[in-house]
Design an enzyme around this catalytic site. Sequence first.
Site, PDB file in Angstrom:
ATOM      1  N   TYR A  14       0.812  -1.224   0.000  1.00 41.63           N
ATOM      2  CA  TYR A  14       0.000   0.000   0.000  1.00 41.63           C
ATOM      3  C   TYR A  14       0.843   1.271   0.000  1.00 41.63           C
ATOM      4  O   TYR A  14       0.306   2.371  -0.115  1.00 41.63           O
ATOM      5  CB  TYR A  14      -0.905   0.033   1.238  1.00 41.63           C
ATOM      6  CG  TYR A  14      -1.876  -1.111   1.310  1.00 41.63           C
ATOM      7  CD1 TYR A  14      -2.938  -1.204   0.422  1.00 41.63           C
ATOM      8  CD2 TYR A  14      -1.733  -2.108   2.268  1.00 41.63           C
ATOM      9  CE1 TYR A  14      -3.831  -2.260   0.483  1.00 41.63           C
ATOM     10  CE2 TYR A  14      -2.622  -3.167   2.342  1.00 41.63           C
ATOM     11  CZ  TYR A  14      -3.668  -3.233   1.447  1.00 41.63           C
ATOM     12  OH  TYR A  14      -4.545  -4.272   1.512  1.00 41.63           O
ATOM     13  N   HIS A  19      -4.513   6.070  -1.427  1.00 38.24           N
ATOM     14  CA  HIS A  19      -5.099   6.029  -0.085  1.00 38.24           C
ATOM     15  C   HIS A  19      -4.057   6.307   0.998  1.00 38.24           C
ATOM     16  O   HIS A  19      -4.412   6.606   2.132  1.00 38.24           O
ATOM     17  CB  HIS A  19      -5.736   4.654   0.135  1.00 38.24           C
ATOM     18  CG  HIS A  19      -7.078   4.682   0.781  1.00 38.24           C
ATOM     19  ND1 HIS A  19      -7.872   5.807   0.895  1.00 38.24           N
ATOM     20  CD2 HIS A  19      -7.796   3.684   1.367  1.00 38.24           C
ATOM     21  CE1 HIS A  19      -9.001   5.491   1.509  1.00 38.24           C
ATOM     22  NE2 HIS A  19      -8.977   4.217   1.810  1.00 38.24           N
ATOM     23  N   PHE A  64      -5.116  -0.241   9.819  1.00 43.15           N
ATOM     24  CA  PHE A  64      -5.765  -0.142   8.525  1.00 43.15           C
ATOM     25  C   PHE A  64      -6.734   1.036   8.579  1.00 43.15           C
ATOM     26  O   PHE A  64      -7.199   1.441   9.644  1.00 43.15           O
ATOM     27  CB  PHE A  64      -6.448  -1.441   8.070  1.00 43.15           C
ATOM     28  CG  PHE A  64      -5.441  -2.458   7.584  1.00 43.15           C
ATOM     29  CD1 PHE A  64      -5.000  -2.441   6.274  1.00 43.15           C
ATOM     30  CD2 PHE A  64      -4.903  -3.385   8.456  1.00 43.15           C
ATOM     31  CE1 PHE A  64      -4.049  -3.347   5.827  1.00 43.15           C
ATOM     32  CE2 PHE A  64      -3.953  -4.298   8.029  1.00 43.15           C
ATOM     33  CZ  PHE A  64      -3.522  -4.280   6.714  1.00 43.15           C
ATOM     34  N   ASN A  66      -9.842   1.844   7.951  1.00 43.03           N
ATOM     35  CA  ASN A  66     -11.199   1.882   8.490  1.00 43.03           C
ATOM     36  C   ASN A  66     -11.267   1.881  10.010  1.00 43.03           C
ATOM     37  O   ASN A  66     -12.344   2.051  10.570  1.00 43.03           O
ATOM     38  CB  ASN A  66     -12.019   0.713   7.940  1.00 43.03           C
ATOM     39  CG  ASN A  66     -12.179   0.793   6.439  1.00 43.03           C
ATOM     40  OD1 ASN A  66     -11.735   1.743   5.795  1.00 43.03           O
ATOM     41  ND2 ASN A  66     -12.819  -0.199   5.864  1.00 43.03           N
ATOM     42  N   ASN A 112     -13.830   6.347   5.092  1.00 46.80           N
ATOM     43  CA  ASN A 112     -13.974   5.443   6.238  1.00 46.80           C
ATOM     44  C   ASN A 112     -12.981   5.708   7.366  1.00 46.80           C
ATOM     45  O   ASN A 112     -13.303   5.510   8.538  1.00 46.80           O
ATOM     46  CB  ASN A 112     -13.900   3.990   5.784  1.00 46.80           C
ATOM     47  CG  ASN A 112     -15.121   3.584   4.996  1.00 46.80           C
ATOM     48  OD1 ASN A 112     -16.217   4.078   5.243  1.00 46.80           O
ATOM     49  ND2 ASN A 112     -14.948   2.706   4.031  1.00 46.80           N
TER      50      ASN A 112
END
Length: 186
Positions: A14, A19, A64, A66, A112
């Site tokens: 990631y 993001h 993470f 969320n 989120n």
Amino acid sequence: MKLIAGLGNPGKKYERTRHNVGFMVVDELSFRHQTPWKKSKFNGMTSEIIVGGEKMILVKPLTFMNASGECIRPLMDYYNIPIEDVVIVYDDLDLPVGKIRLRQKGSAGGHNGMKSIIQHVKTQEFNRIRVGVSRPLKGEVINYVLGDFPKAEQPDIIAAIQKSADAIEDFAQTPFIEVMNKYNQK
């Protein structure tokens, strides 16, 4: 003392995704000040910088995206940092790539990570820097935000990361409303 949280997802796959632009901003600050990252007991990585005599705790939640609030709230409590001294940096689909917007309050806007933070700090009234990543022309948003920036967008996103880091450094000595007015005009 200030708490600056960059939102993203942990893990190599990631690292350079849209993001993770929040992580990229706090990484830039850590790099500028040559400070190491350390694993905190609050499920995040932290680094401490001093800007103009003001200590700033940089954080990258390891929860993470969320569940970002699960890291942020305990750090606020541990360091006794009031909500007005917190800045959250995150990706925004509704801004063009490379644009930034500073705000003192607002909804999660479908993000989120922000939903989690609002849920844990129990208010929408906190400072944030939204870094534009634009919307996909077609296809699913999830695949888009978990994709890397293409080469053509890299100069714009690098400039946005630099500008966001500059704004955070200014916040060390200047009220956020003034920083917001300065950087939202550019």
